[in-house]
Design an enzyme around this catalytic site. Structure first.
Site, PDB file in Angstrom:
ATOM      1  N   HIS A  28      -5.746   3.860  -9.405  1.00 11.06           N
ATOM      2  CA  HIS A  28      -6.799   4.780  -9.852  1.00 11.06           C
ATOM      3  C   HIS A  28      -7.341   5.538  -8.642  1.00 11.06           C
ATOM      4  O   HIS A  28      -7.579   4.946  -7.590  1.00 11.06           O
ATOM      5  CB  HIS A  28      -7.920   3.982 -10.528  1.00 11.06           C
TER       6      HIS A  28
ATOM      7  N   HIS B  13     -12.579  13.115  -4.266  1.00  9.74           N
ATOM      8  CA  HIS B  13     -13.336  12.172  -5.090  1.00  9.74           C
ATOM      9  C   HIS B  13     -14.729  12.069  -4.481  1.00  9.74           C
ATOM     10  O   HIS B  13     -15.024  11.179  -3.690  1.00  9.74           O
ATOM     11  CB  HIS B  13     -12.675  10.789  -5.136  1.00  9.74           C
TER      12      HIS B  13
END
Length: 340
Positions: free
Chosen positions: A56, A131
């Site tokens: 992930h 991110h």
């Protein structure tokens, strides 16, 4: 059967991975050629029926706290991030992996969850992983993956570009050109999911499936639409609720026409971050819950109505990739019995 599986595991993982080119880590167990090592009975099984380990936010082993805050963040976070300490804390919650792309590949990870963005003020239209904070250039990551694939010609990877930020048409064209330049003939054209087996890909010498969650996929034969790889998201901090969600979405999985990603991840809420501000994602949420998630993984079975791709944060904290790979032994046992 258990004894047989243990023997297979030793045969498949009898080598030790050498240190990565960066020299950062040496992995204890090497799954670098696990697809090539699968028994012949599984070579013609659709990839959508195999158990495949994934990560992930795969790129987030490094983020740049000196870079601008990413366009994936709210205006309030961007204002707060003017304070240098805030970016240091953001980093603790933005990093979801310890291993580089190469180290993940050596460990057996074959699915990569990718978020990308342009960077403010970057005149050359370069694209970066993102991110919260910016990571490495996408080009550098693609080249690292391609180098591994050249050395391991029977391994197949899934690159899932599922979030795009601050990207116009020119940025998309730049990114797609980079993908073409990096992988060339290794790219697999979109086609029937059920026709994608190890054997067919080996014969075509294709190793890379690119999923592109944006209408631009229609213009390029080697881009697969995002709908071919659904990845339902539990969005919870509770292991119990996560496992219930994973079971429910598996039961609703379409048996044909698409791959399936089980996101075995917990997602922090604002109050989770506030309580564990200094500890970060790994110490606050992942470390204590990952063993229970791994227990769930070990009870699964691959197949048309079973698990396919399973992703996790910090895949190195437990023997995650190996646990997923070993589920394929159950498929072999079923096929062997069917031939009796």
């Amino acid at each position: 059967m258990l004894a047989v599986r243990k023997v297979r595991r030793k045969l498949r993982m009898g080598t030790i991975c050498s240190p990565s080119p960066s020299g950062t880590k040496t992995l204890e167990v090497c799954n670098a050629d696990w697809m090539a090592s699968l028994p012949p009975l599984l070579h013609n099984v659709p990839l959508s029926n195999l158990a495949i380990p994934g990560s992930h936010d795969s790129f987030s082993y490094w983020v740049d706290e000196k870079s601008p805050v990413g366009p994936d963040q709210t205006p309030a976070i961007k204002r707060l991030a003017r304070i240098s300490l805030v970016k240091k804390l953001m980093k603790k919650w933005s990093v979801t992996q310890n291993l580089t792309f190469r180290e993940q590949l050596d460990a057996g990870i074959r699915y990569f969850d990718l978020r990308v963005s342009s960077k403010p003020g970057d005149a050359d239209q370069e694209i970066y992983f993102i991110h919260g904070l910016f990571g490495i250039r996408v080009w550098d990551g693609l080249m690292e993956i391609d180098s591994f694939l050249t050395q391991h010609p029977q391994e197949i990877v899934f690159l899932d570009f599922n979030h795009f930020y601050a990207m116009d048409e020119a940025h998309h064209k730049r990114l797609i050109l980079r993908i073409q330049e990096a992988f060339g003939n290794k790219l697999c054209s979109a086609c029937s999911v059920e026709s994608m087996t190890l054997q067919t890909l080996w014969e075509k010498k294709c190793q890379v499936l690119i999923f592109y969650h944006c209408p631009f996929y229609k213009q390029y034969p080697f881009l697969w639409p995002g709908k071919k790889i659904p990845a339902p998201w539990a969005n919870t901090t509770s292991v119990r609720k996560l496992i219930l969600f994973l079971e429910t979405t598996l039961s609703e999985r379409s048996p044909h026409g698409s791959f399936h990603v089980s996101q075995a991840i917990l997602t922090p809420r604002v109050k989770t971050i506030a309580r564990g501000l200094v500890g970060g994602l790994k110490n606050t949420l992942v470390h204590r819950n990952l063993p229970a998630i791994l227990d769930w993984v070990k009870t699964q079975k691959p197949g048309a109505l079973g698990v396919n791709i399973i992703t996790s944060d910090f895949v190195d904290l437990v023997d995650f990739a190996t646990a997923v790979i070993e589920l394929n032994d159950l498929l072999q046992e079923d096929r062997a019995l069917a031939k009796c």
